[in-house]
Scaffold this motif. Sequence first.
Motif, PDB file in Angstrom:
ATOM      1  N   TYR A   1      30.527  -9.825  17.755  1.00 31.90           N
ATOM      2  CA  TYR A   1      30.533  -9.930  19.278  1.00 31.90           C
ATOM      3  C   TYR A   1      28.645 -10.920  19.583  1.00 31.90           C
ATOM      4  CZ  TYR A   1      30.756  -8.995  24.737  1.00 31.90           C
ATOM      5  OH  TYR A   1      31.543  -8.966  25.599  1.00 31.90           O
ATOM      6  N   ALA A   2      29.300 -11.981  20.712  1.00 33.49           N
ATOM      7  CA  ALA A   2      28.042 -12.554  21.791  1.00 33.49           C
ATOM      8  C   ALA A   2      28.728 -12.416  22.826  1.00 33.49           C
ATOM      9  CB  ALA A   2      28.121 -13.686  20.797  1.00 33.49           C
TER      10      ALA A   2
ATOM     11  N   LYS B   1      35.416   7.971  25.008  1.00 35.55           N
ATOM     12  CA  LYS B   1      35.537   9.336  25.898  1.00 35.55           C
ATOM     13  C   LYS B   1      34.864   9.295  26.963  1.00 35.55           C
ATOM     14  CE  LYS B   1      35.949  11.282  21.738  1.00 35.55           C
ATOM     15  NZ  LYS B   1      35.153  12.710  20.289  1.00 35.55           N
ATOM     16  N   GLU B   2      35.263   9.550  27.771  1.00 38.90           N
ATOM     17  CA  GLU B   2      34.970  10.109  29.334  1.00 38.90           C
ATOM     18  C   GLU B   2      33.676  10.056  29.010  1.00 38.90           C
ATOM     19  OE1 GLU B   2      34.376   9.106  32.934  1.00 38.90           O
ATOM     20  OE2 GLU B   2      36.322   8.825  31.635  1.00 38.90           O
ATOM     21  N   GLY B   3      32.668   9.288  29.741  1.00 35.76           N
ATOM     22  CA  GLY B   3      31.241   9.960  29.090  1.00 35.76           C
ATOM     23  C   GLY B   3      30.245   9.622  28.038  1.00 35.76           C
ATOM     24  N   TYR B   4      31.103   8.457  27.323  1.00 42.65           N
ATOM     25  CA  TYR B   4      30.182   8.835  25.533  1.00 42.65           C
ATOM     26  C   TYR B   4      29.477   7.699  25.873  1.00 42.65           C
ATOM     27  CZ  TYR B   4      30.352   9.080  20.443  1.00 42.65           C
ATOM     28  OH  TYR B   4      30.126   9.519  19.563  1.00 42.65           O
ATOM     29  N   ASN B   5      28.564   7.366  25.191  1.00 43.92           N
ATOM     30  CA  ASN B   5      27.476   6.279  25.073  1.00 43.92           C
ATOM     31  C   ASN B   5      28.730   4.960  24.295  1.00 43.92           C
ATOM     32  OD1 ASN B   5      25.150   4.458  25.114  1.00 43.92           O
ATOM     33  ND2 ASN B   5      24.237   5.646  24.183  1.00 43.92           N
ATOM     34  N   PRO B   6      28.695   4.148  25.729  1.00 44.20           N
ATOM     35  CA  PRO B   6      28.683   2.855  24.879  1.00 44.20           C
ATOM     36  C   PRO B   6      28.351   2.296  23.343  1.00 44.20           C
ATOM     37  CG  PRO B   6      28.898   2.825  27.559  1.00 44.20           C
ATOM     38  CD  PRO B   6      27.983   3.910  26.702  1.00 44.20           C
ATOM     39  N   ALA B   7      27.175   2.188  23.512  1.00 45.55           N
ATOM     40  CA  ALA B   7      26.760   1.643  22.017  1.00 45.55           C
ATOM     41  C   ALA B   7      26.657   2.974  21.148  1.00 45.55           C
ATOM     42  CB  ALA B   7      25.084   1.629  22.577  1.00 45.55           C
ATOM     43  N   THR B   8      27.051   4.100  21.218  1.00 45.80           N
ATOM     44  CA  THR B   8      26.691   5.005  19.662  1.00 45.80           C
ATOM     45  C   THR B   8      28.482   4.202  19.499  1.00 45.80           C
ATOM     46  OG1 THR B   8      25.565   6.253  20.840  1.00 45.80           O
ATOM     47  CG2 THR B   8      26.831   7.146  18.815  1.00 45.80           C
ATOM     48  N   TRP B   9      29.404   4.445  20.591  1.00 48.13           N
ATOM     49  CA  TRP B   9      30.987   4.087  20.589  1.00 48.13           C
ATOM     50  C   TRP B   9      31.089   2.704  19.311  1.00 48.13           C
ATOM     51  CZ3 TRP B   9      34.335  -0.320  22.692  1.00 48.13           C
ATOM     52  CH2 TRP B   9      35.105   0.100  22.394  1.00 48.13           C
ATOM     53  N   MET B  10      30.469   1.859  20.337  1.00 52.05           N
ATOM     54  CA  MET B  10      31.093   0.612  19.172  1.00 52.05           C
ATOM     55  C   MET B  10      29.870   0.100  18.061  1.00 52.05           C
ATOM     56  SD  MET B  10      28.284  -2.922  20.213  1.00 52.05           S
ATOM     57  CE  MET B  10      27.251  -1.986  20.298  1.00 52.05           C
TER      58      MET B  10
ATOM     59  N   LYS C   1      36.876  -3.057  27.019  1.00 51.03           N
ATOM     60  CA  LYS C   1      37.161  -4.019  27.209  1.00 51.03           C
ATOM     61  C   LYS C   1      37.717  -4.678  25.876  1.00 51.03           C
ATOM     62  CE  LYS C   1      39.847  -6.995  30.302  1.00 51.03           C
ATOM     63  NZ  LYS C   1      39.516  -8.144  31.188  1.00 51.03           N
ATOM     64  N   TYR C   2      37.246  -5.591  25.220  1.00 58.14           N
ATOM     65  CA  TYR C   2      36.802  -6.507  24.043  1.00 58.14           C
ATOM     66  C   TYR C   2      37.102  -5.813  22.745  1.00 58.14           C
ATOM     67  CZ  TYR C   2      35.598  -9.058  19.950  1.00 58.14           C
ATOM     68  OH  TYR C   2      36.184 -10.201  19.286  1.00 58.14           O
ATOM     69  N   PHE C   3      36.610  -4.469  22.533  1.00 56.07           N
ATOM     70  CA  PHE C   3      37.136  -4.098  21.447  1.00 56.07           C
ATOM     71  C   PHE C   3      37.612  -3.074  21.610  1.00 56.07           C
ATOM     72  CE2 PHE C   3      32.119  -4.805  20.543  1.00 56.07           C
ATOM     73  CZ  PHE C   3      32.540  -5.105  19.024  1.00 56.07           C
ATOM     74  N   GLU C   4      38.796  -2.670  22.560  1.00 57.30           N
ATOM     75  CA  GLU C   4      39.727  -1.804  22.683  1.00 57.30           C
ATOM     76  C   GLU C   4      40.611  -2.398  23.022  1.00 57.30           C
ATOM     77  OE1 GLU C   4      38.479   2.104  26.005  1.00 57.30           O
ATOM     78  OE2 GLU C   4      39.543   0.218  27.026  1.00 57.30           O
ATOM     79  N   GLY C   5      40.963  -4.084  23.243  1.00 56.13           N
ATOM     80  CA  GLY C   5      41.690  -4.951  23.286  1.00 56.13           C
ATOM     81  C   GLY C   5      42.506  -5.353  21.483  1.00 56.13           C
ATOM     82  N   ILE C   6      41.054  -4.861  20.534  1.00 55.60           N
ATOM     83  CA  ILE C   6      41.692  -4.468  19.641  1.00 55.60           C
ATOM     84  C   ILE C   6      42.809  -3.906  18.912  1.00 55.60           C
ATOM     85  CG2 ILE C   6      40.637  -4.913  17.115  1.00 55.60           C
ATOM     86  CD1 ILE C   6      38.233  -6.054  18.182  1.00 55.60           C
ATOM     87  N   ASP C   7      43.569  -4.228  17.775  1.00 55.36           N
ATOM     88  CA  ASP C   7      45.087  -3.382  18.226  1.00 55.36           C
ATOM     89  C   ASP C   7      44.236  -2.315  16.684  1.00 55.36           C
ATOM     90  OD1 ASP C   7      47.544  -1.997  17.654  1.00 55.36           O
ATOM     91  OD2 ASP C   7      47.384  -3.518  15.799  1.00 55.36           O
ATOM     92  N   ARG C   8      44.360  -1.136  17.384  1.00 45.13           N
ATOM     93  CA  ARG C   8      44.180   1.063  17.120  1.00 45.13           C
ATOM     94  C   ARG C   8      42.985   1.123  16.561  1.00 45.13           C
ATOM     95  NH1 ARG C   8      46.509   1.208  11.041  1.00 45.13           N
ATOM     96  NH2 ARG C   8      45.625  -1.469  10.840  1.00 45.13           N
TER      97      ARG C   8
ATOM     98  N   GLU D   1      38.946 -15.719  22.427  1.00 49.43           N
ATOM     99  CA  GLU D   1      38.588 -16.579  23.702  1.00 49.43           C
ATOM    100  C   GLU D   1      36.903 -16.679  23.857  1.00 49.43           C
ATOM    101  OE1 GLU D   1      39.710 -17.807  28.420  1.00 49.43           O
ATOM    102  OE2 GLU D   1      40.647 -15.519  27.112  1.00 49.43           O
ATOM    103  N   LEU D   2      36.754 -15.497  23.929  1.00 52.01           N
ATOM    104  CA  LEU D   2      34.666 -15.370  24.172  1.00 52.01           C
ATOM    105  C   LEU D   2      34.339 -16.782  23.291  1.00 52.01           C
ATOM    106  CD1 LEU D   2      32.710 -13.897  25.623  1.00 52.01           C
ATOM    107  CD2 LEU D   2      33.114 -12.015  23.317  1.00 52.01           C
ATOM    108  N   TYR D   3      34.634 -16.607  21.840  1.00 51.33           N
ATOM    109  CA  TYR D   3      34.678 -17.135  20.519  1.00 51.33           C
ATOM    110  C   TYR D   3      34.549 -18.480  21.418  1.00 51.33           C
ATOM    111  CZ  TYR D   3      33.313 -19.410  16.342  1.00 51.33           C
ATOM    112  OH  TYR D   3      32.351 -20.845  15.404  1.00 51.33           O
ATOM    113  N   GLN D   4      35.495 -19.036  21.648  1.00 53.23           N
ATOM    114  CA  GLN D   4      35.285 -20.744  21.998  1.00 53.23           C
ATOM    115  C   GLN D   4      34.616 -20.715  23.299  1.00 53.23           C
ATOM    116  OE1 GLN D   4      37.318 -22.467  20.417  1.00 53.23           O
ATOM    117  NE2 GLN D   4      37.903 -20.980  19.052  1.00 53.23           N
TER     118      GLN D   4
END
Length: 1075
Positions: free
Chosen positions: A711-712, A736-745, A724-731, A769-772
């Motif tokens: 990711y960049a 979770k609500e209130g969860y740290n995005p850095a830890t989740w990522m 949005k980017y990572f949740e867009g990847i299948d499965r 598209e982000l890569y492009q």
Amino acid sequence: MVGDEMIRGISGGQRKRVTTAEMLVGPARALFMDEISTGLDSSTTFQIVNSLKQSVHILGGTVVISLLQPAPETYNLFDDIILISDGQIVYQGPREEVVEYFDSMGFRCPERKGVADFLQEVTSKKDQKQYWARHDEPYRFVPVKKFATEFMSFHTGRRIAKDLAVPFDKTKSHPAALTATRYGVSSKELLKTNINREILLMKRNSFVYIFRIFQLVLTSIIAMTLFFRTKMKHDSVADGGVYMSALFFGVLMIMFNGFTELSLTIAKLPVFFKQRDLLFFPAWSYTIPSWILKIPITFIEVGGYVFMTYYVIGFDPSVSRFFKHYLLLLAVNQMSSALFRFLGGAARNMIVASVFGSFTLLLVMVLGGFILVRDKIKKWWIWGYWISPMMYAQNAISVNEMLGHRWNKILNITDSNETLGVQVLKSRSVFTEENWYWIGFGAMIGFTILFNALFTLALTYLNPYGNSRPSVSEEELREKHANVNGEVLDDNHMAAGSSTGIINIETESTMVEDDSTPTRKGMILPFAPLSLSFDNIRYSVDMPQEMKARGVGDERLELLKGVSGSFRPGVLTALMGVTVYESLLFSAWLRLPSDVDSNTRQIFIEEVMELVELYPVRDALVGLPGVNGLSTEQRKRLTIAVELVANPSIIFMDEPTSGLDARAAAIVMRTVRNTVDTGRTVVCTIHQPSIDIFEAFDELLLMKRGGEEIYAGPLGHHSCDLIKYFEGIDRVSKIKEGYNPATWMLEVTTISQEQILGVDFSDVYKRSELYQRNKALIKELSQPAQGSCDLHFPSKYSRSSFTQCMACLWKQNQSYWRNPPYNTVRFVFTTIIALLLGTVFWDLGRKVGTSLDLLNAMGSMYCAVLFIGVMNCTSVQPVVAVERTVFYRERAAGMYSAFPYAFGQVIIELPYALLQSILYAVIVYAMIGFEWTAVKFFWYLFFCYFTLLYFTFYGMMAVGITPNYNIAAIVSSGFYIIWNLFSGFIIPRPRVPIWWRWYCWICPVAWTLYGLVVSQFGDITTEMDDGRAVKVFVEDYFDFKHSWLGYVAVVVVAFGVLFAALFGFAIMKFNFHKR
């Protein structure tokens, strides 16, 4: 390997895990763990704490842990929370009830805020207001004392008080609840374990022991060819004197050999003290192996010397006397090693230990009966003769030789019916009874046991120097004092530094804080905002040996695989996977262009200190990490400031928040954010960030293990773009609500998750598209803007060599002035040595009636030169070793080249050595009673000064050409022995075999003694008891000519210049910094 500041080892986070594991494998049921998460990512911290939780719940243990910046999921693993602020318990009880308590006090934790971060900030005056939830009431600061008092009224506090009010029923306690023994295993097991560890350390340090043996063998070759038997007669008392010199040198060399135990002992003390205090083992189980296991090495070292030299020099051929000679030197070696181990354990500091070690050697040597014979020792010092280990060694070894067959002859029965050996012994005031061998040997054994016992006592009862004491500004102290006493400080008075700005909680109903925020001003020095773009970067290193050992066949390890990206001005990007003022002044002086005048530079430094919030501690000493000076968080901000005063356009920061609690990390990130807002490009690597810290960044460059991008791009508000980017990847699982995005990522992108999902996140990114968009941006930023010019640096360094030299000299001046362990100790010991020699050789300077009188006067010069010189040499080495580490870092930062550093290090010694020389010369010259003429005193001072200088510069040079000061100390000690041997005192130059006489001309100490003797006695025409003039005796016995005095002075100065130049050359050409 764990590693140290010079040797690459495991990371800081891995060290934490090693320490944690050390404690877990022990028998303790109650564990107290301090900041175990420093340097670890949130996932690893979670795993460790989770394992501890399972252990506690299953085995019924007790664990209390303090954590820095714990992630919410880690915080949720705990059962109870203890919140301490300014020394008072604000809350203690179940984790689930802590938020409720603060809610009852009017403070609410925001939705996207970790509870742990909230708890660390809610008691702080600077952070508390943002959590005030009763908007219908005016906010007023609630001090710690108020929280602590109110907690006792809260239901959790009442329940704890009720529980504590009932005495504990001891019948319910389990027999295993309290330990019945101080240590985990039996004394036998403790000793066995320490023996195994000592053997392992000896194997790891095998180079030291091999080098020491090599050094002894080399010295043995020199000694046996210098005192060669074909040149050594047995026909007169004078011949016997040369043999006595050879015996003295053997004892002295074995004594010097033990000196290396100082550095080896002190190097191991930090680990020992930690393990001793944690009750791993008692001191005796550590000291006994360090003594006993060295005995086999002693047999090899002493055997090498004795077997090579004994018969070649021509000592008595009797086998029994040969083995008695060998046995005695074994005991001397053991005594010497024990003595220096004890001094190392008692001093606990290399500088102090080196000086004490040199002084102890001087004391036992001067009062040992050879340099100054027993009959000439003053009555007030005769007690020192009887407690000197060297006296017993010298008497024993002399008796063993001189009562042997070769000396058992009577030269002239009309003059004396005593054997030649007895006459030789009496001429040196040595005891003539045969039993003195066993008295001396017994004394060596006794001293060995005594010094090892004292070493054990020192390690049992003494503690390491210094505790970590971070610098605290006056403002912080006033705030803490007011917090403890339940008072509120008026902001205006706090800023003004007044002690009257206190508002009592009980009498002051409201204190509304000003909502206005200061507007940020621009900085006085302009800079060019720069972008950095990179496309398809690959980077590889040689395959580490550890990986080759595991079967990896490749020769190169690729760390980055086709990484592309860009960093832009004003955008904060995260990559994941002296005094304060003087430090800034030094950096600015060397790194700002020469067209920046001193006034502008001064204003710029002040602006930077304001920017990074260091102004309150501007005059605080930086100190040593973990020992004294600034706190970890203050050091982080100082590091940022040191780079900022260089006025860079792009800044890279490696883990700026590692090792900090949530509030300290927030301060550092505020500093980083302020830096970004000036328009600079800032790139940070980051470890286990909290939600607040993570979302302070604008963009993220995320790489997976193996060095590939996944990711960049922008984070977005509340990390929405990243999510949005990572949740867009299948499965991929949703956050979770209130969860740290850095830890989740990090959790959803692990290699195990890739295998479960059957995807390669690197391929997904490259198809996105982000890569492009990133590729297009890289192409755009790679094109120079209209009217721009190429970056050009006319020279490698910002300032001229002259300015670099002046800046380095200024810095060394500040550093030396604030280094009492180095300078105070050497001045104090110079004074003590001067008084010692002055009282030992009292009024001998003008006694020239016999050759023995002249030799005694020369003995004072010999002792002074050798021991004050050696003291300077050994004490400067750890100082230069530390400074060299700083130099490697500052040279890498482009501050200055090697020559200015060497220049500053050399020149700063000149005034200190001069003061030291004057101090010594005035005391000794007067007390020994040399002739008081201006010319003779000047020459005495001249030779003292330049001798101290060349010894000091030799010590620097030894550090410059070796990886660390332990090896430098060993290398140096070898040359002390050789210089001592060829100094002209033990054996005068005319009696040195022709094949070694050349070395007398390149031995610095020989030239110093030449200058000192000839300047004091080379022009005296007074007749001695044998009818010769003193001047004639000096020429005949030493081959010292008064007419050569000017040449001698030039040569002594040249040695100082040579060693200083070699130090500079070594610093330029050798780099031992392996990171």
